[in-house]
Design a protein around this motif. Structure first.
Motif, PDB file in Angstrom:
ATOM      1  N   SER A  57      45.943  22.222 -61.057  1.00 40.16           N
ATOM      2  CA  SER A  57      45.807  20.871 -61.593  1.00 40.16           C
ATOM      3  C   SER A  57      44.548  20.241 -60.979  1.00 40.16           C
ATOM      4  N   LYS A  58      44.166  19.109 -61.510  1.00 34.01           N
ATOM      5  CA  LYS A  58      42.984  18.402 -61.001  1.00 34.01           C
ATOM      6  C   LYS A  58      43.088  18.179 -59.482  1.00 34.01           C
ATOM      7  N   ASP A  59      44.283  17.829 -59.002  1.00 36.90           N
ATOM      8  CA  ASP A  59      44.483  17.557 -57.576  1.00 36.90           C
ATOM      9  C   ASP A  59      44.497  18.814 -56.714  1.00 36.90           C
ATOM     10  N   GLU A  60      44.624  19.990 -57.331  1.00 31.72           N
ATOM     11  CA  GLU A  60      44.704  21.244 -56.575  1.00 31.72           C
ATOM     12  C   GLU A  60      43.385  22.017 -56.535  1.00 31.72           C
ATOM     13  N   LEU A  61      42.341  21.489 -57.176  1.00 31.71           N
ATOM     14  CA  LEU A  61      41.094  22.249 -57.293  1.00 31.71           C
ATOM     15  C   LEU A  61      40.475  22.620 -55.947  1.00 31.71           C
ATOM     16  N   GLU A  62      40.662  21.783 -54.936  1.00 28.92           N
ATOM     17  CA  GLU A  62      40.094  22.084 -53.624  1.00 28.92           C
ATOM     18  C   GLU A  62      41.041  22.926 -52.755  1.00 28.92           C
ATOM     19  N   ALA A  63      42.188  23.321 -53.303  1.00 30.98           N
ATOM     20  CA  ALA A  63      43.187  24.066 -52.529  1.00 30.98           C
ATOM     21  C   ALA A  63      42.830  25.545 -52.362  1.00 30.98           C
ATOM     22  N   VAL A  64      41.857  26.038 -53.121  1.00 27.43           N
ATOM     23  CA  VAL A  64      41.452  27.442 -53.005  1.00 27.43           C
ATOM     24  C   VAL A  64      40.014  27.519 -52.495  1.00 27.43           C
ATOM     25  N   ARG A  65      39.649  28.660 -51.937  1.00 32.69           N
ATOM     26  CA  ARG A  65      38.289  28.869 -51.420  1.00 32.69           C
ATOM     27  C   ARG A  65      37.423  29.470 -52.530  1.00 32.69           C
ATOM     28  N   TRP A  66      36.705  28.596 -53.231  1.00 38.88           N
ATOM     29  CA  TRP A  66      35.852  29.013 -54.351  1.00 38.88           C
ATOM     30  C   TRP A  66      34.634  29.770 -53.846  1.00 38.88           C
ATOM     31  N   LEU A  67      34.154  30.710 -54.654  1.00 34.57           N
ATOM     32  CA  LEU A  67      32.863  31.340 -54.383  1.00 34.57           C
ATOM     33  C   LEU A  67      31.796  30.253 -54.345  1.00 34.57           C
TER      34      LEU A  67
END
Length: 128
Positions: free
Chosen positions: A104-114
């Motif tokens: 969700s929009k609020d979870e976008l920073e919850a993973v370590r993106w490339l």
């Protein structure tokens, strides 16, 4: 100068959530990305994206507008990425990635993106 790798990626959005995949191999294993891959010679970007998503996720998509272009220098190559908004037709099946999540929009920073993909994450918030 490092060689340039031209890729396409899909911002697959459904029910207000964005599909993200986790790399299971290579120097960046464990990092999260937008699924996609290299453009083959003579292939249109949209065709390449549909082919890559069929190969990686057994997924058909409707390719929409290009929402971001990212230029990023990795240690071994320069990445030139076109990111397209996509609508899935069915459910994705992981064939190459170690994990996947609908964010969700609020979870976008919850993973370590490339590193290259993180540049486009903020852009995508308006589509969720």
């Amino acid at each position: 100068m490092n060689k340039t790798v031209n890729v396409v990626a899909g911002a697959i959005v459904s029910a207000g959530r964005l599909f993200a995949t986790q790399r299971g191999y290579g120097d960046w294993a464990g990092w999260w990305e937008f699924p996609g891959g290299k453009i083959e010679p003579g292939e249109a970007p949209e065709e390449a994206l549909r082919r890559e998503l069929r190969e990686e996720l057994a997924l058909e998509v409707r390719v929409g507008e290009e929402v971001a272009r990212v230029e990023y220098d990795y240690p071994k190559f320069h990445l030139s990425m076109r990111l397209y908004l996509c609508t899935p037709e069915g459910e994705p099946t992981l064939r190459e990635h170690s994990a996947a999540r609908w964010l969700s929009k609020d979870e976008l920073e919850a993973v370590r993106w490339l590193p290259a993909d993180i540049e486009a994450v903020d852009t995508l918030k308006k589509f969720l």
